[in-house]
Scaffold this motif. Structure first.
Motif, PDB file in Angstrom:
ATOM      1  N   TYR A 177      60.273  75.969  65.592  1.00  0.00           N
ATOM      2  CA  TYR A 177      59.652  75.895  64.914  1.00  0.00           C
ATOM      3  C   TYR A 177      57.958  76.819  64.795  1.00  0.00           C
ATOM      4  O   TYR A 177      58.156  77.305  64.222  1.00  0.00           O
ATOM      5  CB  TYR A 177      58.754  74.823  64.904  1.00  0.00           C
ATOM      6  N   ALA A 178      58.296  77.568  66.104  1.00  0.00           N
ATOM      7  CA  ALA A 178      57.076  78.734  66.377  1.00  0.00           C
ATOM      8  C   ALA A 178      58.392  79.956  65.837  1.00  0.00           C
ATOM      9  O   ALA A 178      57.234  80.927  65.468  1.00  0.00           O
ATOM     10  CB  ALA A 178      57.091  78.778  67.863  1.00  0.00           C
ATOM     11  N   THR A 179      59.020  80.074  65.390  1.00  0.00           N
ATOM     12  CA  THR A 179      59.284  81.168  65.146  1.00  0.00           C
ATOM     13  C   THR A 179      60.391  81.592  63.729  1.00  0.00           C
ATOM     14  O   THR A 179      60.798  81.573  63.138  1.00  0.00           O
ATOM     15  CB  THR A 179      60.917  82.092  65.721  1.00  0.00           C
ATOM     16  N   HIS A 180      60.001  80.030  63.026  1.00  0.00           N
ATOM     17  CA  HIS A 180      60.683  79.429  61.780  1.00  0.00           C
ATOM     18  C   HIS A 180      60.453  80.197  60.550  1.00  0.00           C
ATOM     19  O   HIS A 180      59.110  80.628  60.473  1.00  0.00           O
ATOM     20  CB  HIS A 180      60.551  78.216  61.298  1.00  0.00           C
ATOM     21  N   PRO A 181      60.572  81.581  59.889  1.00  0.00           N
ATOM     22  CA  PRO A 181      61.110  82.071  58.647  1.00  0.00           C
ATOM     23  C   PRO A 181      59.544  81.562  57.746  1.00  0.00           C
ATOM     24  O   PRO A 181      58.726  81.994  56.995  1.00  0.00           O
ATOM     25  CB  PRO A 181      61.621  82.318  58.467  1.00  0.00           C
ATOM     26  N   ASN A 182      59.525  80.028  57.670  1.00  0.00           N
ATOM     27  CA  ASN A 182      58.378  78.972  56.758  1.00  0.00           C
ATOM     28  C   ASN A 182      56.878  79.564  57.380  1.00  0.00           C
ATOM     29  O   ASN A 182      56.200  79.078  56.386  1.00  0.00           O
ATOM     30  CB  ASN A 182      58.548  77.581  56.609  1.00  0.00           C
ATOM     31  N   PHE A 183      57.043  80.297  58.373  1.00  0.00           N
ATOM     32  CA  PHE A 183      55.390  80.142  58.860  1.00  0.00           C
ATOM     33  C   PHE A 183      55.432  81.897  59.020  1.00  0.00           C
ATOM     34  O   PHE A 183      56.004  82.510  59.973  1.00  0.00           O
ATOM     35  CB  PHE A 183      55.674  79.606  60.248  1.00  0.00           C
ATOM     36  N   ALA A 184      54.444  82.650  58.045  1.00  0.00           N
ATOM     37  CA  ALA A 184      53.913  83.771  58.298  1.00  0.00           C
ATOM     38  C   ALA A 184      53.749  84.434  60.165  1.00  0.00           C
ATOM     39  O   ALA A 184      53.570  85.516  60.320  1.00  0.00           O
ATOM     40  CB  ALA A 184      53.127  84.359  57.017  1.00  0.00           C
ATOM     41  N   SER A 185      52.708  83.630  60.081  1.00  0.00           N
ATOM     42  CA  SER A 185      52.472  83.437  61.988  1.00  0.00           C
ATOM     43  C   SER A 185      52.555  82.252  62.328  1.00  0.00           C
ATOM     44  O   SER A 185      52.074  80.970  62.233  1.00  0.00           O
ATOM     45  CB  SER A 185      51.044  84.391  61.684  1.00  0.00           C
ATOM     46  N   VAL A 186      51.891  82.503  64.197  1.00  0.00           N
ATOM     47  CA  VAL A 186      52.068  81.101  64.660  1.00  0.00           C
ATOM     48  C   VAL A 186      51.298  81.424  66.127  1.00  0.00           C
ATOM     49  O   VAL A 186      51.430  82.677  66.968  1.00  0.00           O
ATOM     50  CB  VAL A 186      53.994  81.539  65.130  1.00  0.00           C
ATOM     51  N   LEU A 187      50.414  80.366  66.269  1.00  0.00           N
ATOM     52  CA  LEU A 187      49.584  80.684  67.568  1.00  0.00           C
ATOM     53  C   LEU A 187      50.523  79.413  68.241  1.00  0.00           C
ATOM     54  O   LEU A 187      50.123  78.446  67.840  1.00  0.00           O
ATOM     55  CB  LEU A 187      48.550  80.048  66.956  1.00  0.00           C
ATOM     56  N   MET A 188      50.691  79.918  69.634  1.00  0.00           N
ATOM     57  CA  MET A 188      51.658  78.410  70.555  1.00  0.00           C
ATOM     58  C   MET A 188      50.363  77.830  71.419  1.00  0.00           C
ATOM     59  O   MET A 188      49.383  79.104  72.205  1.00  0.00           O
ATOM     60  CB  MET A 188      52.265  79.021  70.855  1.00  0.00           C
ATOM     61  N   LEU A 189      49.901  76.695  71.537  1.00  0.00           N
ATOM     62  CA  LEU A 189      48.786  76.320  72.013  1.00  0.00           C
ATOM     63  C   LEU A 189      49.634  74.945  73.014  1.00  0.00           C
ATOM     64  O   LEU A 189      50.104  74.547  73.112  1.00  0.00           O
ATOM     65  CB  LEU A 189      48.181  75.701  71.064  1.00  0.00           C
ATOM     66  N   GLY A 190      49.014  76.077  74.257  1.00  0.00           N
ATOM     67  CA  GLY A 190      49.233  75.043  75.424  1.00  0.00           C
ATOM     68  C   GLY A 190      47.990  74.274  76.073  1.00  0.00           C
ATOM     69  O   GLY A 190      46.738  74.845  76.205  1.00  0.00           O
ATOM     70  N   LEU A 191      48.294  73.604  77.334  1.00  0.00           N
ATOM     71  CA  LEU A 191      46.896  73.578  78.394  1.00  0.00           C
ATOM     72  C   LEU A 191      46.917  74.154  79.103  1.00  0.00           C
ATOM     73  O   LEU A 191      45.496  74.753  79.571  1.00  0.00           O
ATOM     74  CB  LEU A 191      47.217  71.902  78.735  1.00  0.00           C
ATOM     75  N   GLY A 192      47.883  74.649  79.619  1.00  0.00           N
ATOM     76  CA  GLY A 192      47.929  75.766  80.712  1.00  0.00           C
ATOM     77  C   GLY A 192      48.484  75.078  81.924  1.00  0.00           C
ATOM     78  O   GLY A 192      49.140  75.929  82.976  1.00  0.00           O
ATOM     79  N   CYS A 193      48.395  73.999  82.464  1.00  0.00           N
ATOM     80  CA  CYS A 193      48.832  73.097  83.870  1.00  0.00           C
ATOM     81  C   CYS A 193      50.528  71.849  82.938  1.00  0.00           C
ATOM     82  O   CYS A 193      50.662  72.143  84.405  1.00  0.00           O
ATOM     83  CB  CYS A 193      48.422  72.621  84.522  1.00  0.00           C
ATOM     84  N   GLU A 194      50.834  72.816  82.111  1.00  0.00           N
ATOM     85  CA  GLU A 194      52.551  71.274  81.743  1.00  0.00           C
ATOM     86  C   GLU A 194      53.485  71.955  82.472  1.00  0.00           C
ATOM     87  O   GLU A 194      53.320  73.204  82.655  1.00  0.00           O
ATOM     88  CB  GLU A 194      52.351  71.216  80.118  1.00  0.00           C
TER      89      GLU A 194
END
Length: 508
Positions: A189-206
């Motif tokens: 999903y993060a690299t899907h061509p239907n997304f022009a831009s993507v922000l990946m958002l985490g918590l940090g310790c996962e």
């Protein structure tokens, strides 16, 4: 309304399918066959007397065995039919044939978005993809804030901001295939061509660390792909403030993307069925199979999935495997599923669901024969793990459960930029970022649920259209939808909650 109350599907069948509700005593054929029971629409009726222990045949194939004597004209269903054993053919590819692909100049086209990495999108969204459930609420808040602030109104060329959230990502092992399934789904999903831009958002310790995912899959950071964590940004509020600044740039860039004519070889269509009934394999899935053959002829790709729902019908696929390797990979998946079901005290025939049975489906063998009809008649060119990126053209298979949201998540993660979803009972599924065309198997449900259905294939059972005519309509709708025409689920703004990665790991 068809002239006959029953549909005869194959000369070798000992059952027919009721084309409408049949009352006890109704004449079924000119030769004198009379209904011995009330038979619901889409259910089966015995064409001959069937002795206990004899096989029940539909589509010319075995779908079960009679558990008692069944009178000619009687209702044939769960009360008198059980699962049957079947033979798995290992002569892979014996029915494979050369596929005639049209030259590029003769292929059908649609208006899509060309991406810098070579991918082609059918939609133009901006995504916020979470690595773990712990950042899900922040992602949804960021998307909501962008909408409430009026930011999206400045960029009419963008279809929207989509938070991709889920319930996983931590307290799991990170060195097994179950974890890789999750990573492939998120990364797809993060690299899907239907997304022009993507922000990946985490918590940090996962456990599912974003930097390790970037390292594993090799995606560099650039203006259209960024990440940070709530912990590094200073918490929820600061993360949203930082995200809004990023969105200004991402939306401006996405808004500059323009559709252009692209040939149909750049369509990769996820094939799905859900809420199936006794008509599904006869009408909607058969018509979709015809459309799939047209798509493949035009150089495109169709991805069949739902591994438990080809069980017992796999010979129809392995017999036309383009290589022994493809046939064996499919059988390996089915053997894994047999073992998986046994380990959990289940069995493959636990699918069909209660709704499937109410619609006339009796065993998984019957359901699978209808499900495989979606795949058309061309060679099986490739078999993929859940969420694995599809590289072959033509018909391929992606491993997944039969649960629709989980299955489609895997297909989209594998690169599908279109979904065709057949349904008999009536699915209300939608997907973001990929448009989902829902295809009704019967006219009664289509009329009842027109706000959710895109195409009615009950026309074949009604006698007003051929399978080929319905299949051509589906293919035309694929091209129109890929060019920007909204599906019913898009008009209803459905699709924010359907990202559902397959979870086979131990949650610790």
């Amino acid at each position: 309304m068809p002239t006959s109350p029953i549909l005869n599907l194959n000369d070798n069948d000992n059952i027919a399918v009721a084309s409408r509700k049949i009352e006890n005593g109704t004449a079924l054929t000119p030769s004198g066959l009379v209904a011995k029971d009330n038979i619901p629409s889409g259910h089966k009726v015995a064409l001959t007397e069937i002795k206990a222990g004899e096989q029940i045949t539909k589509y010319g194939s075995i779908i079960g065995v009679a558990t008692q004597n069944i009178a000619q004209g009687a209702h044939v269903h769960t009360q008198n039919v059980a699962m049957a054993s079947f033979h798995r053919n290992e002569n892979y590819g014996e029915n494979a044939q050369d596929t005639n692909i049209l030259p590029q100049s003769q292929r059908a086209t649609f208006n899509g978005y060309r991406r810098a990495d070579g991918g082609v999108g059918t939609r133009n969204y901006v995504g916020i993809v979470t690595s773990v459930n712990c950042s899900a609420s922040a992602a949804k808040l960021l998307a909501r804030e962008a909408e409430l602030s009026g930011l999206l109104e400045k960029y009419p060329g963008v279809d929207g901001v989509v938070p991709i959230v889920h319930g996983a990502g931590c307290c799991i092992g990170t060195d097994d295939d179950a974890f890789r399934k999750l990573q492939r789904a998120i990364w797809g999903y993060a690299t899907h061509p239907n997304f022009a831009s993507v922000l990946m958002l985490g918590l940090g310790c996962e456990a599912n660390q974003i930097p390790l995912m970037l390292e594993a899959y090799g995606r560099p950071l650039d203006e259209s792909f960024q990440y940070y964590t709530l912990q590094s940004a200073g918490g929820t509020r600061k993360s949203i403030e930082k995200g809004l600044l990023w969105l200004e740039t991402a939306l401006e860039k996405a808004n500059k993307a323009e559709r252009e004519p692209i040939d149909a070889s750049h369509l990769t269509v996820a094939l799905q069925c859900g809420g199936s009934d006794g008509y599904s394999g006869i009408t909607a899935s058969a018509a979709l199979g015809y459309a799939v053959d047209l798509l493949v002829k035009n150089g495109g790709t169709a991805a069949l999935a739902e591994t438990p729902e080809i069980y017992g019908a796999e010979n129809l696929l392995t017999d036309r495997a383009a290589s022994p390797k493809a046939g064996q990979k499919l059988v390996n998946l089915l053997e894994w599923w047999e073992d998986h079901a046994q380990k959990h005290g289940s069995e493959m025939n636990n699918n069909p669901t209660p709704g499937n049975k109410m619609g006339g489906l009796t065993t998984i063998l019957e359901k699978s024969l209808g499900a495989v009809a979606k795949a058309g008649t061309t060679n099986l060119n490739g078999v993929y793990q859940y969420g694995e990126r599809i590289i072959e053209k033509g018909l391929v298979f992606v491993d997944s459960p039969g649960y629709d949201p989980v299955s489609i998540t895997g297909e989209v993660a594998s690169g599908c930029n279109m979904i065709c979803f057949t349904t008999g009972r009536g699915s209300c599924y939608g997907n973001k970022p990929v448009p989902s065309i829902k295809i009704a198997s019967n006219s009664a449900m289509y009329k009842r649920m027109q706000d959710d259905m895109d195409i009615n294939c009950g026309t074949f059972a009604d006698g007003s259209e051929t399978v080929a005519e319905a299949g051509q309509r589906i293919f035309n709708t694929m091209l129109e939808t890929a060019s920007g025409n909204k599906t019913r689920s898009e008009e209803l703004d459905i699709g924010d909650a359907e990202f559902a990665p397959w979870q086979t790991y131990a949650q610790m």
